[in-house]
Design a protein around this motif. Sequence first.
Motif, PDB file in Angstrom:
ATOM      1  N   ARG A  49     -11.531   1.587  18.279  1.00 21.22           N
ATOM      2  CA  ARG A  49     -11.615   2.234  16.966  1.00 21.22           C
ATOM      3  C   ARG A  49     -10.635   3.409  16.867  1.00 21.22           C
ATOM      4  NH1 ARG A  49     -16.840   5.049  13.885  1.00 21.22           N
ATOM      5  NH2 ARG A  49     -15.636   5.668  12.047  1.00 21.22           N
ATOM      6  N   ASP A  99     -20.022   7.586  16.936  1.00 21.72           N
ATOM      7  CA  ASP A  99     -19.322   6.886  15.862  1.00 21.72           C
ATOM      8  C   ASP A  99     -19.020   7.822  14.694  1.00 21.72           C
ATOM      9  OD1 ASP A  99     -18.571   4.200  16.292  1.00 21.72           O
ATOM     10  OD2 ASP A  99     -20.675   3.606  16.352  1.00 21.72           O
ATOM     11  N   ARG A 135     -15.493   0.071  22.879  1.00 20.36           N
ATOM     12  CA  ARG A 135     -15.534  -0.105  21.428  1.00 20.36           C
ATOM     13  C   ARG A 135     -14.949   1.114  20.713  1.00 20.36           C
ATOM     14  NH1 ARG A 135     -18.919   1.550  17.678  1.00 20.36           N
ATOM     15  NH2 ARG A 135     -20.435   2.351  19.199  1.00 20.36           N
TER      16      ARG A 135
END
Length: 302
Positions: free
Chosen positions: A27, A279, A23
């Motif tokens: 990104r 993140d 993931r």
Amino acid sequence: MAEKVHFGIGISTAVDEVEETLRLSVRADRAGLDLFTVSDHPYYGARLDAYAQLGFVLGRTESIAGLVSVTNLPSRPAPMLSRTVTSLSALSGGRIVLGMGVGGLWDEITRLGTERLGPGAAVRAFEEAITLVKLLSGGGDPVTFEGEFYQVTGLEPAAAAAAPVWTGSVGPKSLAATGRVADGWIPGHAADWLSPRYRESRPVIDEAAAAAGRSPADIATVYNIPGVITETPLAATRDAEGRWLGGSVAQWTEELTGAVLEHGASGIIHFPVGDTPLDISLGRWAEEIVPAVRAATAPRTA
């Protein structure tokens, strides 16, 4: 140094972090980073095979390039490594850089059934491998190569162009080999542009390049830089020994702008550390720091 400055992110090779790693890789691609990097430790069962991971991530992304930093050469014979890299290049539209290492953890490497090489022999095999990998790229006549460690007879080169080769050289003989045959250098132990390692090692590369009739400026220096990216500025961005700790977006931007403009950095690959969620770290790096440094270091038009 190189005209383009490459900005990248180091991603995990842990088997139990696959979902999050994939993931974050997507990104990073969508955020416009140039590179993702993975380490190569095939003797650890809890780690993904570096080239399997590289190929899978390249298949999930569109623009970002992949780099194994650095390839564990003793476990990946040069002719087959060349086929792997040229195949990934063809499949991804050239989105690959070849990282090359002499081999460091020999006690672990020999568990794979690989013959142990002494330091001098390992460096000679390393230089020979880079030369052969390049010969087996870019088409042309069949290659016959009679080296000390590698021999091929009438082997057809792949059509894909040779990928840039960046090394993780540390010792003087390996550094000299980088100057003679490689396209870039990643200083070991996360050394940066202010470190004694850089100041003492880079001249060895440059002297060897010049002696081989190459321009030292054609060999990029690309840094692996760990550090925290904080919400507010730190009182000190470096420790007592001068090692980079991190700081706010503005502090990172100022430091990296200087690295490019004043010290000729050709690439910076960030490795998030600390307690900040990945993140958030990736967002600050890819969406704030990197665009700011690119803007500050872009060529000025008249």
